[in-house]
Design an enzyme around this catalytic site. Sequence first.
Site, mmCIF file in Angstrom:
data_model
loop_
_atom_site.group_PDB
_atom_site.id
_atom_site.type_symbol
_atom_site.label_atom_id
_atom_site.label_comp_id
_atom_site.label_asym_id
_atom_site.label_seq_id
_atom_site.Cartn_x
_atom_site.Cartn_y
_atom_site.Cartn_z
ATOM 1 N N SER A 111 -46.135 -114.723 61.206
ATOM 2 C CA SER A 111 -46.120 -113.419 60.531
ATOM 3 C C SER A 111 -47.432 -113.163 59.807
ATOM 4 O O SER A 111 -48.021 -112.086 59.948
ATOM 5 C CB SER A 111 -44.986 -113.344 59.502
ATOM 6 N N GLN B 5 -39.427 -117.343 55.314
ATOM 7 C CA GLN B 5 -40.356 -116.228 55.539
ATOM 8 C C GLN B 5 -41.740 -116.495 54.957
ATOM 9 O O GLN B 5 -42.750 -116.205 55.595
ATOM 10 C CB GLN B 5 -39.791 -114.948 54.923
ATOM 11 N N ASP C 260 -44.087 -118.710 57.146
ATOM 12 C CA ASP C 260 -44.237 -118.336 58.544
ATOM 13 C C ASP C 260 -45.672 -117.938 58.906
ATOM 14 O O ASP C 260 -46.115 -116.829 58.618
ATOM 15 C CB ASP C 260 -43.264 -117.185 58.840
ATOM 16 N N ARG D 42 -36.959 -118.334 62.094
ATOM 17 C CA ARG D 42 -37.033 -117.027 61.435
ATOM 18 C C ARG D 42 -35.796 -116.829 60.588
ATOM 19 O O ARG D 42 -34.882 -116.097 60.960
ATOM 20 C CB ARG D 42 -37.156 -115.950 62.480
ATOM 21 N N TYR E 79 -36.401 -112.892 68.213
ATOM 22 C CA TYR E 79 -37.373 -112.871 69.301
ATOM 23 C C TYR E 79 -36.868 -112.021 70.453
ATOM 24 O O TYR E 79 -35.665 -111.890 70.658
ATOM 25 C CB TYR E 79 -37.618 -114.287 69.835
#
Length: 376
Positions: free
Chosen positions: A132, A126, A129, A121, A229
Amino acid sequence: MKIAVLKELASGEQRVSASPETVKKFTGLGATMAVEKGAGQSAAIADADYEAVGASVGTRAAVLKDADIVLGVQGPEPKSLKGIKRGAWLVASLNPFGERERVDEYAGLGIDALAMEFMPRITRAQSMDILSSQSNLSGYKAVIEAASHYGRAFPMMMTAAGTVSAAKCFVMGVGVAGLQAIATARRLGAQVSATDVRAATKEQIMSLGAKPIFVEDVAGIEGEGTGGYATEMSEEYQKAQAELVSKHIAKQDIVITTALIPGRRAPRLISDAQIATMRTGSVIVDLAAEQGGNVEGAVAGEVVEKHGVKIYGANNMPSTMAADSSALFARNLYNFLSAYWDEETKRPVLPDDDEVTLGIRLTKDGKVVNERLLAN
Ligand code: NAD
């Protein structure tokens, strides 16, 4: 440089790992694209759509033959990869903790297995990912499912026949899925509240117009581990949280739970005794049902009724929106591979010491090499 796109064989999996858009982009980078026949069918993409952007469509054996990179949504059974060449990359969501033996088999095949859900992360990753992109859709769909199982309306309605009061919706776990669940429930007109163990989410909850429900004054509630997390919480915190939730939950009509801790069983947030305090006709959607469940009694893929409350156990929610989830998943894979594309050799190159490589690479040269997996 040949990239193969597999048809998903796992039961109930409707997504596909490449879209005509990403096939076109890969072709633009100089790759040859081979798509397994029928790969996109359940995501509303016809074989002809792939052919129209320059891909060949063929049998699994034909697409795997000489492939340098194999794309999938879920990790394929190793025996279904017959004919894959040593050194090829397998790029998919490989469920490394849940399918640990499979990882050994990938190593046995001599391939580089790259687990997209282990993407670090970090800002530059991003757009790569998959957690997400898929969680966002899950959060939305959780509310839609809740609304369809709820025998009442979400918004307040003032009618000539009288007033219908707004549904009270409580979201537990405010990560990507939780934020989207809050936004969706608000759009439908519910009165929304939410909680998380990470203190940083309080402001995000308020910015979406929902009410934060937080345990205060208990040591060790920061709840933020590495990489954004959640960590496992102290016993004291868990007790305080359970008490707060008990009081709040008894007044809720809809509860959406999304709490996950990577590599571990999902934390238990709602007990059977707490469900018993909710009013008849309430609905709980447990997005963590596949990881053991946040809610006691939740069963993945089923709606069970306890004490008059319907508990919907989510099972691969993104697959139920296969057209959109595939488009986003495919872009995540393209964004990853294109970021490492070497213009000269017309193929991606992953430096051994790169943070992304270290995060996602599970196997190399016949061995399991991933630190997180080896430490578990
Ligand atoms: P997740 O799926 O790992 O967990 C869902 C949520 O449940 C999290 O917010 C977590 O804190 C919460 N949770 C865990 N245990 C709980 C408990 N006992 N009680 C209540 N809540 C609990 O989380 P996620 O959706 O992947 O996102 C977590 C964070 O990481 C977010 O801030 C997100 O924006 C960030 N993120 C950053 C990147 C990036 O920078 N590339 C990518 C993805 C996510």
